[in-house]
Design a protein around this motif. Structure first.
Motif, short mmCIF file in Angstrom:
data_model
loop_
_atom_site.label_atom_id
_atom_site.label_comp_id
_atom_site.label_asym_id
_atom_site.label_seq_id
_atom_site.Cartn_x
_atom_site.Cartn_y
_atom_site.Cartn_z
N GLY A 12 0.80 -1.21 0.00
CA GLY A 12 0.00 0.00 0.00
C GLY A 12 0.84 1.26 0.00
N LYS A 13 2.03 1.18 0.58
CA LYS A 13 2.88 2.36 0.64
C LYS A 13 3.35 2.82 -0.73
CE LYS A 13 7.05 -0.41 1.46
NZ LYS A 13 8.13 -0.69 2.42
N LEU A 14 3.22 1.96 -1.76
CA LEU A 14 3.62 2.35 -3.10
C LEU A 14 2.63 3.33 -3.73
CD1 LEU A 14 4.85 -1.05 -4.57
CD2 LEU A 14 6.20 0.80 -3.56
N GLY A 15 1.44 3.42 -3.14
CA GLY A 15 0.48 4.39 -3.63
C GLY A 15 -0.47 3.84 -4.66
N LEU A 16 -0.05 2.91 -5.51
CA LEU A 16 -0.89 2.41 -6.58
C LEU A 16 -2.09 1.63 -6.04
CD1 LEU A 16 1.76 1.20 -9.17
CD2 LEU A 16 0.21 3.14 -9.38
N CYS A 17 -1.93 1.03 -4.90
CA CYS A 17 -3.02 0.22 -4.34
C CYS A 17 -4.11 1.08 -3.71
CB CYS A 17 -2.47 -0.75 -3.29
SG CYS A 17 -1.30 -1.95 -3.96
N SER A 18 -3.78 2.30 -3.34
CA SER A 18 -4.74 3.16 -2.66
C SER A 18 -5.92 3.48 -3.58
CB SER A 18 -4.07 4.47 -2.23
OG SER A 18 -4.99 5.32 -1.62
N GLY A 19 -7.10 3.09 -3.16
CA GLY A 19 -8.30 3.35 -3.94
C GLY A 19 -8.54 2.38 -5.07
N CYS A 20 -7.70 1.38 -5.22
CA CYS A 20 -7.84 0.41 -6.31
C CYS A 20 -8.93 -0.60 -5.95
CB CYS A 20 -6.53 -0.32 -6.57
SG CYS A 20 -6.65 -1.59 -7.87
N GLY A 21 -9.86 -0.82 -6.85
CA GLY A 21 -10.95 -1.74 -6.60
C GLY A 21 -10.52 -3.19 -6.48
N TYR A 22 -9.31 -3.48 -6.95
CA TYR A 22 -8.81 -4.86 -6.87
C TYR A 22 -8.08 -5.14 -5.56
CZ TYR A 22 -9.81 -4.94 -11.87
OH TYR A 22 -10.43 -4.87 -13.09
N PHE A 23 -7.85 -4.10 -4.79
CA PHE A 23 -7.09 -4.24 -3.54
C PHE A 23 -8.04 -4.49 -2.37
CE2 PHE A 23 -5.06 -2.34 0.23
CZ PHE A 23 -3.86 -3.02 0.22
N PRO A 24 -7.79 -5.44 -1.48
CA PRO A 24 -6.60 -6.29 -1.42
C PRO A 24 -6.79 -7.68 -2.03
CG PRO A 24 -7.74 -6.46 0.64
CD PRO A 24 -8.57 -5.54 -0.23
N ASP A 25 -8.01 -7.99 -2.52
CA ASP A 25 -8.31 -9.36 -2.93
C ASP A 25 -7.36 -9.89 -4.00
OD1 ASP A 25 -10.38 -9.23 -1.16
OD2 ASP A 25 -11.95 -8.93 -2.66
N TYR A 26 -7.14 -9.09 -5.07
CA TYR A 26 -6.29 -9.57 -6.16
C TYR A 26 -4.84 -9.70 -5.70
CZ TYR A 26 -9.76 -9.44 -9.89
OH TYR A 26 -10.85 -9.70 -10.68
N LEU A 27 -4.42 -8.79 -4.84
CA LEU A 27 -3.05 -8.84 -4.33
C LEU A 27 -2.84 -10.09 -3.48
CD1 LEU A 27 -0.34 -7.33 -4.10
CD2 LEU A 27 -1.27 -6.17 -2.10
N ASN A 28 -3.78 -10.35 -2.62
CA ASN A 28 -3.65 -11.50 -1.73
C ASN A 28 -3.76 -12.83 -2.46
OD1 ASN A 28 -3.32 -9.85 0.49
ND2 ASN A 28 -5.50 -9.80 0.98
N SER A 29 -4.45 -12.84 -3.59
CA SER A 29 -4.59 -14.07 -4.37
C SER A 29 -3.57 -14.13 -5.51
CB SER A 29 -6.01 -14.18 -4.94
OG SER A 29 -6.31 -13.07 -5.76
N HIS A 30 -2.59 -13.23 -5.47
CA HIS A 30 -1.48 -13.22 -6.44
C HIS A 30 -1.94 -12.98 -7.88
CE1 HIS A 30 1.00 -14.61 -3.14
NE2 HIS A 30 0.19 -15.64 -2.96
N ARG A 31 -3.03 -12.23 -8.01
CA ARG A 31 -3.51 -11.87 -9.35
C ARG A 31 -2.99 -10.51 -9.78
NH1 ARG A 31 -9.86 -13.13 -9.37
NH2 ARG A 31 -9.59 -12.65 -11.59
N CYS A 32 -2.27 -9.84 -8.91
CA CYS A 32 -1.58 -8.60 -9.26
C CYS A 32 -0.42 -8.41 -8.31
CB CYS A 32 -2.53 -7.39 -9.20
SG CYS A 32 -3.09 -6.97 -7.54
N THR A 33 0.56 -7.61 -8.77
CA THR A 33 1.74 -7.32 -7.95
C THR A 33 2.22 -5.92 -8.30
OG1 THR A 33 2.41 -9.64 -8.01
CG2 THR A 33 4.07 -8.04 -7.29
N PRO A 34 2.06 -4.93 -7.42
CA PRO A 34 2.57 -3.59 -7.73
C PRO A 34 4.03 -3.62 -8.14
CG PRO A 34 1.20 -3.55 -5.79
CD PRO A 34 1.40 -4.99 -6.12
N GLY A 35 4.33 -2.92 -9.20
CA GLY A 35 5.69 -2.91 -9.73
C GLY A 35 5.97 -4.03 -10.71
N ASP A 36 5.00 -4.94 -10.88
CA ASP A 36 5.21 -6.06 -11.80
C ASP A 36 3.97 -6.36 -12.64
OD1 ASP A 36 6.86 -8.38 -12.72
OD2 ASP A 36 5.16 -9.48 -11.89
N ALA A 37 2.80 -6.45 -12.02
CA ALA A 37 1.55 -6.73 -12.74
C ALA A 37 0.47 -5.85 -12.13
CB ALA A 37 1.18 -8.20 -12.61
N CYS A 38 0.24 -4.72 -12.79
CA CYS A 38 -0.65 -3.71 -12.20
C CYS A 38 -1.42 -2.97 -13.29
CB CYS A 38 0.17 -2.73 -11.36
SG CYS A 38 -0.81 -1.40 -10.62
N ILE A 39 -2.73 -2.97 -13.19
CA ILE A 39 -3.56 -2.32 -14.21
C ILE A 39 -3.50 -0.80 -14.11
CG2 ILE A 39 -5.69 -2.29 -12.83
CD1 ILE A 39 -5.34 -3.01 -16.62
#
Length: 251
Positions: A12-39
């Protein structure tokens, strides 16, 4: 520590996750990774990795304000949904559409102002519709058309103003029709003709002013026409004629 707490602390400290509708579910299920796989990133690589993992989300980004996000979404969205992007204001988006759109809709993009879009169209358009691109202003489009046209229509490009197009035609015309290019102004075209010519035409091309055309004709010309070439000013031609005559005598 809960999964959400871990996600907040680690990403979350990267900023991209703040307000993202996919956060935290997609992150926790490894369907996204800030800095690597991020819409939400402005990075084509990251966007592509996200949509490659989550192709069912692609249709949501076909009207995105960011051209690269639209283009990548068009790679993964269902074909039926990308038709409106034929008229997208970005050529990269239209290139993706031209590479995927159903064939029965492809002709509508044959006059696209972008060369790469029309190249995709020329490479995929059904043979019966290729004639619509014979007069395209870009020679690369016409060369692509020449590689795919039915033999019966190739003569329409035998007088094309661009040498590279005529070379393609020379590689595809049936040997009996090569006389149409035997007097081409470009020796590179005549050399292709000589390599494929029937014996009578090959014999005529033994008199060509360019040595590499004569050399190409040696392998197809009747044996009785090769004797004079033993005195040709070019050593390669003399050697080729001598080798073919020797082979015939040994047979």
């Amino acid at each position: 520590m809960s999964d959400k707490t871990k996600a907040d602390a680690g990403y979350g400290k990267l900023g991209l996750c703040s307000g993202c509708g996919y956060f935290p579910d997609y992150l926790n299920s490894h369907r996204c990774t800030p800095g690597d796989a991020c819409i939400r990133a402005h990075s084509g690589r990251q966007i592509d990795r996200f949509l490659r993992t989550n192709p069912d989300e692609a249709h949501l980004y076909l009207a995105d304000i960011f051209w690269e996000r639209r283009a990548i979404a068009a790679r993964y969205a269902p074909e039926a949904l990308i038709t409106p992007l034929q008229r997208d204001n970005d050529e990269v988006v239209r290139r993706v559409v031209a590479s995927r759109i159903p064939l029965d809709q492809l002709a509508t993009m044959s006059r696209d102002p972008d060369r790469e879009v029309r190249l995709s169209v020329a490479s995929r358009l059904p043979e019966a519709q290729l004639a619509t691109l014979i007069s395209d202003p870009d020679y690369m489009i016409r060369a692509t058309v020449a590689r795919r046209l039915p033999h019966g229509q190739l003569a329409r490009l035998a007088k094309d103003p661009e040498r590279e197009v005529r070379k393609v035609v020379a590689t595809r015309l049936p040997p009996f029709a090569l006389h149409m290019l035997a007097n081409d102004p470009e020796p590179e075209v005549r050399a292709v003709v000589a390599e494929r010519a029937l014996p009578g035409l090959a014999a005529a091309l033994l008199q060509d002013p360019e040595w590499w055309v004569r050399l190409a004709a040696v392998s197809n010309a009747p044996l009785e026409f090769l004797e004079p070439l033993l005195s040709d000013p070019e050593a390669e031609i003399r050697d080729a004629a001598k080798a073919r005559l020797a082979e015939a005598n040994a047979a």
